[in-house]
Design an enzyme around this catalytic site. Structure first.
Site, PDB file in Angstrom:
ATOM      1  N   SER A 126       0.837  -1.197   0.000  1.00  0.00           N
ATOM      2  CA  SER A 126       0.000   0.000   0.000  1.00  0.00           C
ATOM      3  C   SER A 126       0.870   1.243   0.000  1.00  0.00           C
ATOM      4  O   SER A 126       1.990   1.240   0.540  1.00  0.00           O
ATOM      5  CB  SER A 126      -0.860  -0.012   1.265  1.00  0.00           C
ATOM      6  OG  SER A 126      -1.406   1.264   1.509  1.00  0.00           O
ATOM      7  N   TYR A 150      -1.208  -0.645  11.036  1.00  0.00           N
ATOM      8  CA  TYR A 150      -1.556  -1.216   9.731  1.00  0.00           C
ATOM      9  C   TYR A 150      -0.419  -0.990   8.733  1.00  0.00           C
ATOM     10  O   TYR A 150       0.059  -1.919   8.072  1.00  0.00           O
ATOM     11  CB  TYR A 150      -2.859  -0.583   9.210  1.00  0.00           C
ATOM     12  CG  TYR A 150      -3.051  -0.760   7.721  1.00  0.00           C
ATOM     13  CD1 TYR A 150      -3.371  -2.000   7.198  1.00  0.00           C
ATOM     14  CD2 TYR A 150      -2.885   0.310   6.844  1.00  0.00           C
ATOM     15  CE1 TYR A 150      -3.521  -2.166   5.824  1.00  0.00           C
ATOM     16  CE2 TYR A 150      -3.031   0.153   5.483  1.00  0.00           C
ATOM     17  CZ  TYR A 150      -3.349  -1.086   4.978  1.00  0.00           C
ATOM     18  OH  TYR A 150      -3.475  -1.250   3.631  1.00  0.00           O
ATOM     19  N   LYS A 154       2.498  -3.645   6.662  1.00  0.00           N
ATOM     20  CA  LYS A 154       2.872  -3.671   5.237  1.00  0.00           C
ATOM     21  C   LYS A 154       4.385  -3.506   5.092  1.00  0.00           C
ATOM     22  O   LYS A 154       5.020  -4.172   4.274  1.00  0.00           O
ATOM     23  CB  LYS A 154       2.143  -2.568   4.467  1.00  0.00           C
ATOM     24  CG  LYS A 154       0.621  -2.733   4.430  1.00  0.00           C
ATOM     25  CD  LYS A 154       0.205  -3.901   3.568  1.00  0.00           C
ATOM     26  CE  LYS A 154      -1.296  -4.093   3.509  1.00  0.00           C
ATOM     27  NZ  LYS A 154      -1.702  -5.371   2.944  1.00  0.00           N
ATOM     28  N   ASN A 180      -5.282   4.630  -4.131  1.00  0.00           N
ATOM     29  CA  ASN A 180      -6.638   4.562  -3.557  1.00  0.00           C
ATOM     30  C   ASN A 180      -7.621   3.902  -4.525  1.00  0.00           C
ATOM     31  O   ASN A 180      -8.191   4.582  -5.386  1.00  0.00           O
ATOM     32  CB  ASN A 180      -7.124   5.966  -3.204  1.00  0.00           C
ATOM     33  CG  ASN A 180      -6.371   6.549  -2.020  1.00  0.00           C
ATOM     34  OD1 ASN A 180      -5.151   6.666  -2.053  1.00  0.00           O
ATOM     35  ND2 ASN A 180      -7.089   6.912  -0.977  1.00  0.00           N
ATOM     36  N   PRO A 294      -7.286  12.455  12.398  1.00  0.00           N
ATOM     37  CA  PRO A 294      -5.916  12.215  12.857  1.00  0.00           C
ATOM     38  C   PRO A 294      -5.205  11.218  11.940  1.00  0.00           C
ATOM     39  O   PRO A 294      -5.791  10.214  11.533  1.00  0.00           O
ATOM     40  CB  PRO A 294      -6.099  11.613  14.255  1.00  0.00           C
ATOM     41  CG  PRO A 294      -7.472  12.005  14.673  1.00  0.00           C
ATOM     42  CD  PRO A 294      -8.284  12.162  13.425  1.00  0.00           C
ATOM     43  N   ASP A 296      -4.202  11.689   8.879  1.00  0.00           N
ATOM     44  CA  ASP A 296      -4.307  11.978   7.440  1.00  0.00           C
ATOM     45  C   ASP A 296      -3.168  12.891   6.987  1.00  0.00           C
ATOM     46  O   ASP A 296      -2.667  13.714   7.755  1.00  0.00           O
ATOM     47  CB  ASP A 296      -5.643  12.669   7.119  1.00  0.00           C
ATOM     48  CG  ASP A 296      -6.746  11.673   6.827  1.00  0.00           C
ATOM     49  OD1 ASP A 296      -6.455  10.463   6.790  1.00  0.00           O
ATOM     50  OD2 ASP A 296      -7.898  12.114   6.631  1.00  0.00           O
TER      51      ASP A 296
HETATM   52  N1  UFG Z   1     -12.165  11.642   3.574  1.00  0.00           N
HETATM   53  C1  UFG Z   1     -13.154  12.515   3.960  1.00  0.00           C
HETATM   54  N2  UFG Z   1     -14.296  12.019   4.487  1.00  0.00           N
HETATM   55  C2  UFG Z   1     -14.521  10.685   4.641  1.00  0.00           C
HETATM   56  C3  UFG Z   1     -13.504   9.780   4.247  1.00  0.00           C
HETATM   57  C4  UFG Z   1     -12.339  10.300   3.720  1.00  0.00           C
HETATM   58  O1  UFG Z   1     -12.990  13.736   3.841  1.00  0.00           O
HETATM   59  O2  UFG Z   1     -15.588  10.300   5.154  1.00  0.00           O
HETATM   60  C5  UFG Z   1     -10.945  12.172   2.959  1.00  0.00           C
HETATM   61  C6  UFG Z   1      -9.668  11.860   3.717  1.00  0.00           C
HETATM   62  O3  UFG Z   1      -9.428  12.829   4.703  1.00  0.00           O
HETATM   63  C7  UFG Z   1      -8.634  11.840   2.599  1.00  0.00           C
HETATM   64  C8  UFG Z   1      -9.411  11.318   1.402  1.00  0.00           C
HETATM   65  O4  UFG Z   1     -10.786  11.542   1.695  1.00  0.00           O
HETATM   66  O5  UFG Z   1      -8.208  13.135   2.311  1.00  0.00           O
HETATM   67  C9  UFG Z   1      -9.226   9.834   1.142  1.00  0.00           C
HETATM   68  O6  UFG Z   1      -9.479   9.091   2.330  1.00  0.00           O
HETATM   69  P1  UFG Z   1      -9.646   7.518   2.330  1.00  0.00           P
HETATM   70  O7  UFG Z   1      -9.976   7.109   3.732  1.00  0.00           O
HETATM   71  O8  UFG Z   1     -10.567   7.083   1.254  1.00  0.00           O
HETATM   72  O9  UFG Z   1      -8.201   6.996   1.909  1.00  0.00           O
HETATM   73  P2  UFG Z   1      -6.785   7.230   2.607  1.00  0.00           P
HETATM   74  O10 UFG Z   1      -5.935   7.883   1.570  1.00  0.00           O
HETATM   75  O11 UFG Z   1      -6.890   7.893   3.911  1.00  0.00           O
HETATM   76  O12 UFG Z   1      -6.341   5.726   2.902  1.00  0.00           O
HETATM   77  C10 UFG Z   1      -6.192   4.805   1.854  1.00  0.00           C
HETATM   78  C11 UFG Z   1      -6.485   3.409   2.351  1.00  0.00           C
HETATM   79  C12 UFG Z   1      -5.468   2.984   3.366  1.00  0.00           C
HETATM   80  C13 UFG Z   1      -4.114   3.173   2.816  1.00  0.00           C
HETATM   81  C14 UFG Z   1      -3.905   4.558   2.294  1.00  0.00           C
HETATM   82  C15 UFG Z   1      -2.577   4.617   1.619  1.00  0.00           C
HETATM   83  O13 UFG Z   1      -7.739   3.337   2.958  1.00  0.00           O
HETATM   84  O14 UFG Z   1      -5.634   1.613   3.643  1.00  0.00           O
HETATM   85  O15 UFG Z   1      -4.924   4.884   1.359  1.00  0.00           O
HETATM   86  O16 UFG Z   1      -2.412   5.658   0.802  1.00  0.00           O
HETATM   87  F1  UFG Z   1      -3.209   2.934   3.785  1.00  0.00           F
END
Ligand code: UFG
Length: 340
Positions: A126, A150, A154, A180, A294, A296
């Site tokens: 990831s 998590y 990885k 993503n 937290p 992000d």
């Molecule tokens: N976000 C929101 N509201 C939500 C959910 C997400 O504003 O309800 C925002 C987050 O703050 C972020 C973006 O949307 O800016 C993407 O969030 P995601 O949770 O969809 O994805 P992430 O990039 O945080 O995490 C994903 C995977 C993880 C992995 C990570 C690695 O879920 O397992 O990418 O890049 F580790």
């Protein structure tokens, strides 16, 4: 005769789409899944899409005797390993569960593969291994760091696989760092269905659009990005699944080992995604800006060139396809596989 590939965790979101890609690519795929975070209902959908029976064994990668038996009896040439927990927040609350399932599960799987003489592996890593990147786009050579238990699982596994390959060059290992993944198969028959409140953006957006949730909470609009919301590299699940097909060919036909990003190279903000989703599907996605989540980061997108150079793969589908396909799946399956 076509080669037989074992997809551990093959009933999940990424595994099920990869199953279709591999079958369409001429492989025989066999699923091993304990259904701890997936539904057996996906199997019938896979049968409809591929037009043939779906071989599936119910069980855990921690069950070494079972895995050894499956590898030998099914004459498996390679394993694509998806079976792992993936919720960042949950891993902070329950780290031992994550280390046990993800790292422990992987060790058991590798031992079983070694015992059975099957040493070809594709591993789902990831972009989380980059932690807070120093710059974007992120190349594979970028410094890795840890953001969560998590992410640490990885990272540990990547290092373990490196050591394993060094100890015994018969191992051919393709490590894929996913960015993503979003969207769904264009049939609308398979897709992503989180069991609880979605952690990830796209499933939350589709549930809001359908009226299952009142509004989307956008986690922060004060990041150092063009519109202040987080920027990510969203990749269509069909492209991601296809990446596994290319990776598998490289390990089986060239005995290659590699670590590559699977991303598009394009970053979109949360607001970009919401606006594109609304326009593509002619539906409203009410939202509120709330505090940052937290852990992000501001911006994360891939330098995807190495996968193209090494594997000949690149993402083809854009944000519009991701939005329309995710929406079709959600509309046709408002409660996932079990109760439509
Ligand atoms: N976000 C929101 N509201 C939500 C959910 C997400 O504003 O309800 C925002 C987050 O703050 C972020 C973006 O949307 O800016 C993407 O969030 P995601 O949770 O969809 O994805 P992430 O990039 O945080 O995490 C994903 C995977 C993880 C992995 C990570 C690695 O879920 O397992 O990418 O890049 F580790």
């Amino acid at each position: 005769m076509s080669k037989r590939i074992l997809l551990t965790g093959g009933a999940g979101f990424i595994g099920s789409h990869t199953y279709v890609s591999l079958v369409e690519g001429g492989y025989e795929a066999v699923i091993l899944d304990d259904f701890s975070n997936s539904s057996p209902g996906v199997l019938d959908r896979l049968r409809v899409i591929t037009g043939r029976a779906v071989p599936c064994i119910r069980g855990s990668i921690q069950d070494r005797a079972l895995v050894c038996r499956v590898l030998r009896d099914e004459n498996i040439s390679a394993v694509v390993q998806f079976a792992a927990f993936k919720a960042v927040g949950e891993s902070v609350a329950q780290p031992l569960r994550y280390y046990d399932n993800n790292v422990g599960g992987m060790i058991g799987l590798l031992q079983s593969m070694n015992d059975a003489g099957c040493r070809n592996l594709i591993f789902s890593s990831s972009a989380t291994v980059y932690g807070e990147p120093e710059s974007v786009p992120i190349a594979e050579s970028a410094r890795r760091s840890i953001n969560s238990p998590y992410g640490h699982t990885k990272l540990i596994i990547e290092d373990m696989l490196g050591a394993l390959h060094q100890s015994d060059p018969r191992w051919a290992i393709g490590t894929l760092r996913y960015f993503n993944p979003v969207g769904a198969h264009p049939s609308g028959l398979i897709g992503e269905h989180p069991r609880d409140i979605p952690n990830n953006l796209m499933p939350y957006v589709t549930q809001v659009a359908l009226g299952q949730r009142e509004y989307l909470s956008i986690f922060g609009a004060d990041y150092d990005t063009p519109d202040g919301t987080g920027v990510r590299d969203y990749i269509h699940i069909q492209d991601l699944a296809n990446g596994h097909l290319f990776a598998l060919k490289a390990i089986l036909e060239k005995a290659a080992s590699f670590v590559v990003n699977l991303g598009t190279g394009v970053g979109y903000s949360v607001l970009d995604l919401v606006r594109n989703f609304e326009a593509a599907n002619d539906v409203a996605v009410p939202y509120r800006i709330v505090a940052r989540r937290p852990g992000d980061i501001a911006s994360c997108f891939a330098d995807p060139r190495l996968a193209n150079t090494l594997l000949g793969w690149q993402a083809k589908l854009g944000l519009r396809d991701m939005c329309t396909d995710a929406w079709r799946w959600q509309q046709h399956n408002p409660r996932g596989y079990d109760a439509t």
